[in-house]
Design a protein around this motif. Structure first.
Motif, PDB file in Angstrom:
ATOM      1  N   ILE A   1       4.544  -8.428  -2.143  1.00 21.34           N
ATOM      2  CA  ILE A   1       4.647  -7.245  -1.271  1.00 21.34           C
ATOM      3  C   ILE A   1       3.497  -6.259  -1.510  1.00 21.34           C
ATOM      4  O   ILE A   1       2.850  -5.830  -0.548  1.00 21.34           O
ATOM      5  CB  ILE A   1       6.038  -6.593  -1.408  1.00 21.34           C
ATOM      6  N   PRO A   2       3.178  -5.912  -2.774  1.00 24.52           N
ATOM      7  CA  PRO A   2       1.994  -5.055  -2.958  1.00 24.52           C
ATOM      8  C   PRO A   2       0.722  -5.677  -2.375  1.00 24.52           C
ATOM      9  O   PRO A   2      -0.121  -4.967  -1.823  1.00 24.52           O
ATOM     10  CB  PRO A   2       1.891  -4.923  -4.477  1.00 24.52           C
TER      11      PRO A   2
ATOM     12  N   LEU B   1       0.838  -5.160   1.289  1.00 25.42           N
ATOM     13  CA  LEU B   1       0.589  -3.736   1.533  1.00 25.42           C
ATOM     14  C   LEU B   1      -0.908  -3.431   1.471  1.00 25.42           C
ATOM     15  O   LEU B   1      -1.468  -2.790   2.377  1.00 25.42           O
ATOM     16  CB  LEU B   1       1.346  -2.907   0.479  1.00 25.42           C
ATOM     17  N   LEU B   2      -1.567  -3.905   0.409  1.00 29.65           N
ATOM     18  CA  LEU B   2      -3.001  -3.645   0.277  1.00 29.65           C
ATOM     19  C   LEU B   2      -3.772  -4.277   1.438  1.00 29.65           C
ATOM     20  O   LEU B   2      -4.688  -3.659   2.002  1.00 29.65           O
ATOM     21  CB  LEU B   2      -3.512  -4.172  -1.071  1.00 29.65           C
TER      22      LEU B   2
ATOM     23  N   GLY C   1      -2.651  -4.757   4.453  1.00 30.48           N
ATOM     24  CA  GLY C   1      -2.411  -3.923   5.627  1.00 30.48           C
ATOM     25  C   GLY C   1      -3.253  -2.661   5.612  1.00 30.48           C
ATOM     26  O   GLY C   1      -3.870  -2.295   6.623  1.00 30.48           O
ATOM     27  N   VAL C   2      -3.309  -1.994   4.460  1.00 28.56           N
ATOM     28  CA  VAL C   2      -4.088  -0.762   4.356  1.00 28.56           C
ATOM     29  C   VAL C   2      -5.566  -1.041   4.630  1.00 28.56           C
ATOM     30  O   VAL C   2      -6.230  -0.290   5.353  1.00 28.56           O
ATOM     31  CB  VAL C   2      -3.892  -0.119   2.963  1.00 28.56           C
TER      32      VAL C   2
ATOM     33  N   VAL D   1      -3.356   2.962  -3.025  1.00 30.03           N
ATOM     34  CA  VAL D   1      -2.346   1.893  -3.054  1.00 30.03           C
ATOM     35  C   VAL D   1      -1.735   1.778  -4.449  1.00 30.03           C
ATOM     36  O   VAL D   1      -0.522   1.620  -4.608  1.00 30.03           O
ATOM     37  CB  VAL D   1      -2.967   0.550  -2.608  1.00 30.03           C
TER      38      VAL D   1
ATOM     39  N   VAL E   1       0.865   4.442  -4.883  1.00 26.74           N
ATOM     40  CA  VAL E   1       2.090   4.112  -4.131  1.00 26.74           C
ATOM     41  C   VAL E   1       2.909   3.053  -4.866  1.00 26.74           C
ATOM     42  O   VAL E   1       4.124   3.193  -5.043  1.00 26.74           O
ATOM     43  CB  VAL E   1       1.726   3.630  -2.705  1.00 26.74           C
ATOM     44  N   VAL E   2       2.230   1.998  -5.333  1.00 26.66           N
ATOM     45  CA  VAL E   2       2.946   0.921  -6.029  1.00 26.66           C
ATOM     46  C   VAL E   2       3.577   1.443  -7.320  1.00 26.66           C
ATOM     47  O   VAL E   2       4.681   1.051  -7.692  1.00 26.66           O
ATOM     48  CB  VAL E   2       1.991  -0.257  -6.318  1.00 26.66           C
TER      49      VAL E   2
ATOM     50  N   LEU F   1       8.761  -1.968  -4.576  1.00 22.47           N
ATOM     51  CA  LEU F   1       7.745  -2.789  -3.920  1.00 22.47           C
ATOM     52  C   LEU F   1       7.475  -4.056  -4.727  1.00 22.47           C
ATOM     53  O   LEU F   1       7.298  -5.135  -4.170  1.00 22.47           O
ATOM     54  CB  LEU F   1       6.441  -1.999  -3.750  1.00 22.47           C
ATOM     55  N   SER F   2       7.418  -3.925  -6.041  1.00 26.71           N
ATOM     56  CA  SER F   2       7.148  -5.116  -6.841  1.00 26.71           C
ATOM     57  C   SER F   2       8.440  -5.842  -7.205  1.00 26.71           C
ATOM     58  O   SER F   2       8.443  -7.065  -7.318  1.00 26.71           O
ATOM     59  CB  SER F   2       6.381  -4.771  -8.119  1.00 26.71           C
TER      60      SER F   2
END
Lengths: 422, 165
Positions: free
Chosen positions: A174-175, A178-179, A181-182, A404, A407-408, A414-415
């Protein structure tokens, strides 16, 4: 003693002695001053590596090298281009997504940057993208290699902290997404601002054709993660399955692999594995000294006495990782610091799997921060540009990744969400 | 001399490559036997570990040949040609010292294990044979550093590019 050892290590390192040799020789010097059974020095190099989970490292290295040469990155990029090439910043988005998917096959960031960068740097520059921006993007997106499983640093973390490597792998997904996507969002904004051209929109026929070709390689991440997630095989076995699947696809379907390619592929894999194994051996010798001298306990006791709280500790650790990342690469940092950190992490009740992901994102930053950043070297090598201009291109991405990271750090779910479901 | 060097590199590559790939194949064989033929082989894990370690340790010297061992270049890049030469001598000699220690204690370890007759847990290979890779890899590594030293003395450029991957 420990101060003397570390000073000696940094001195040798800056005098350009290979890092692994600097670390082992300074540890040997200090061990010689104490009463120590010297036979244990070479033995330690062996026992440090003599575990089955450790064999996942050469396995995933070989799988990555094989697939980079066997045409998978080429077909993957081609298929992605037909799908997203026409949007604003299309080629930059293709690059990021290709790095992200390749990261799900390879466990190494420099390998990811090399596999995708060698194709995408010329393509993006030809399409009118700024070269500094292109180089920075590849260096940064390439770091996904160690966050999205499989991941060599997470394997080493798992062995050192005695955590399940499978769970650590799941925690990175997931992280990693996320990265990705960012990075994609930032690339679209950047392209709009600079008015980079769009590619031609592909027809449905082209999309179908290129996707069918790429699907064989694209199935590999599912094979690797699926088998590990379901617990059918260990990460090491899954790496080896990936190798043989890769051989079959490259030889019989893509027909890109020939007999003459075998020697360079194996030798390159041995080169990378040997570099990593030598560092692991050296760091393990250093770890032996730490344990003998009871350094982790001393530091743990010191932290317990001071009224530091969990968050100040995390902030200090992140700054320390950032600074170390400028000079050392991931494997040495993990092996040097983790034995010291483990008792403190348990003291502060920090989840070891969550911390692994925090550490891995820090290691990603380490790959793109000068003076020593493996991805910077790789990109400057491929683009044939000075390290300095790659560094200038990568600076905005360093800020993105720090955000990021924060956030994580703030949201352990998230993890942990996916890894708890294993 | 040139032919001998080429043969030497070839032997390094072939021996390391054979061990490395045999080990990987052995793990695959283990997976196949366990899941497809339902006939797990207990000895596979230990043996594949030893074989892969042999392959990778033989690769220490190969990785040096391709300049894959990571070094820090910040100081080096700022120096004059003479400064660089001094640093090259220094780092090569330090590395030779390391290889010497590693090989020497590797030999004593092997001879101790030879007399203690210790066997490996699963397969029962004598441990002195398993540990033989330590002095062997140390010697091969040492030879490559000595080669580098000779190149330095002859004034040849011993430097390659930065390590890629």
């Amino acid at each position: 003693m420990i101060i003397l050892l570390l000073s000696l290590f940094f001195l040798l390192m800056f005098l350009r002695v290979p890092i692994a040799i600097s670390l082992s020789l300074s540890t040997i010097m200090i061990l010689m001053l104490t009463d120590f059974n010297m036979d244990m020095i070479p033995q330690r190099f062996f026992t440090a590596l003599d575990s089955f989970p450790m064999m996942a490292i050469p396995g995933f290295v070989l799988a990555g090298v094989l697939l980079a040469r066997g045409g998978i990155s080429k077909y993957l990029i081609e298929a992605l281009r037909t799908w997203v090439g026409h949007i604003s910043g299309g080629l930059a988005v293709v690059t990021i997504l290709a790095c992200s998917i390749f990261a799900a096959i390879s466990g190494s960031s420099p390998a990811t940057a090399a596999a995708i960068g060698s194709i995408m740097i010329p393509a993006m520059v030809n399409a009118g993208y700024d070269k500094k921006y292109t180089m920075g993007l590849i260096a940064a997106a390439g770091t996904l290699g160690i966050l999205i499983p499989p991941s060599i640093p997470l394997i080493i973390y798992g062995i050192t902290a005695e955590e399940s490597i499978g769970k650590l792998f799941m925690a990175g997904i997931i992280p990693g997404v996320l990265l990705t996507g960012v990075l994609v969002v930032s690339a679209i904004f950047h392209a709009r601002k600079n008015g980079y051209g769009r590619g031609e929109k592909a027809t449905w026929h082209e999309r179908r054709k290129s996707s069918l070709k790429a699907i064989w390689g694209g199935f590999l991440p599912i094979l690797i993660l699926g088998t590990i997630y379901s617990g059918i095989v260990t990460p090491t076995e899954s790496a080896v399955i990936a190798v043989f699947y890769g051989i079959i696809v490259s030889v019989f379907i893509y027909r890109e692999l020939h007999w003459r390619d075998i020697r360079p592929i194996i030798i390159e894999s041995i080169n990378i594995s040997a570099m990593i194994f030598l560092i692991i051996g050296a760091a393990s010798l250093f770890g032996l000294y730490l344990t003998n001298a009871q350094i982790p306990q001393q530091i743990g006791a010191w932290i317990a006495e001071s009224d530091m709280n969990k968050w100040t500790f995390l902030i200090i650790i992140n700054i320390m990782f950032f600074v170390m990342g400028m000079f050392l690469e991931a494997v040495s940092i993990i092996l040097i610091t983790l034995p010291i950190l483990l008792p403190i992490l348990i003291f502060f009740d920090i989840n070891l799997i969550h911390f692994a992901i925090i550490m891995t994102i820090n290691m990603e930053l380490g790959m793109i921060t000068p003076p020593v950043g493996l991805n910077l070297f790789v990109v400057s090598g491929i683009a044939k540009e000075k390290l300095g201009s790659v560094v200038r291109g990568v600076i905005p991405f360093i800020f993105i990744m720090i955000i990021v990271l924060i956030v994580v750090m703030l949201f352990p779910q998230l993890s942990l969400w996916l890894s708890d479901r294993m | 001399m040139k032919k001998l060097k080429k043969l030497w590199s070839f032997l390094e590559d072939v021996s390391a490559g054979t061990f490395f790939f045999t080990g990987i194949t052995l793990i695959f064989y283990g997976v196949m036997m366990r899941y497809i033929f339902n006939d797990p082989k207990a000895w596979v894990e230990e043996l594949s570990r030893y074989i892969i370690i042999w392959g990778v340790f033989l690769g220490f010297s190969i990785a040096l040949r391709y300049n894959h061992h990571i070094q820090v270049d910040i100081l080096y890049d700022k120096l004059s040609a003479t400064g660089r030469r001094i640093l090259d001598y220094f780092s090569t000699i330090i590395s030779i010292l390391f290889c010497g220690i590693y090989t020497y204690y590797g030999v004593t370890l092997v001879s101790n294990r030879y007399y203690s007759k210790m066997l490996s847990l699963d397969v029962g290979i004598p441990m002195w044979i398993v540990y033989l890779i330590l002095p062997i890899s140390g010697l091969l590594f040492l030879f490559r550093f000595i080669e580098r030293l000779i190149k330095l003395i002859r004034g040849k450029d011993a430097n390659y590019d930065n390590p890629i991957t």
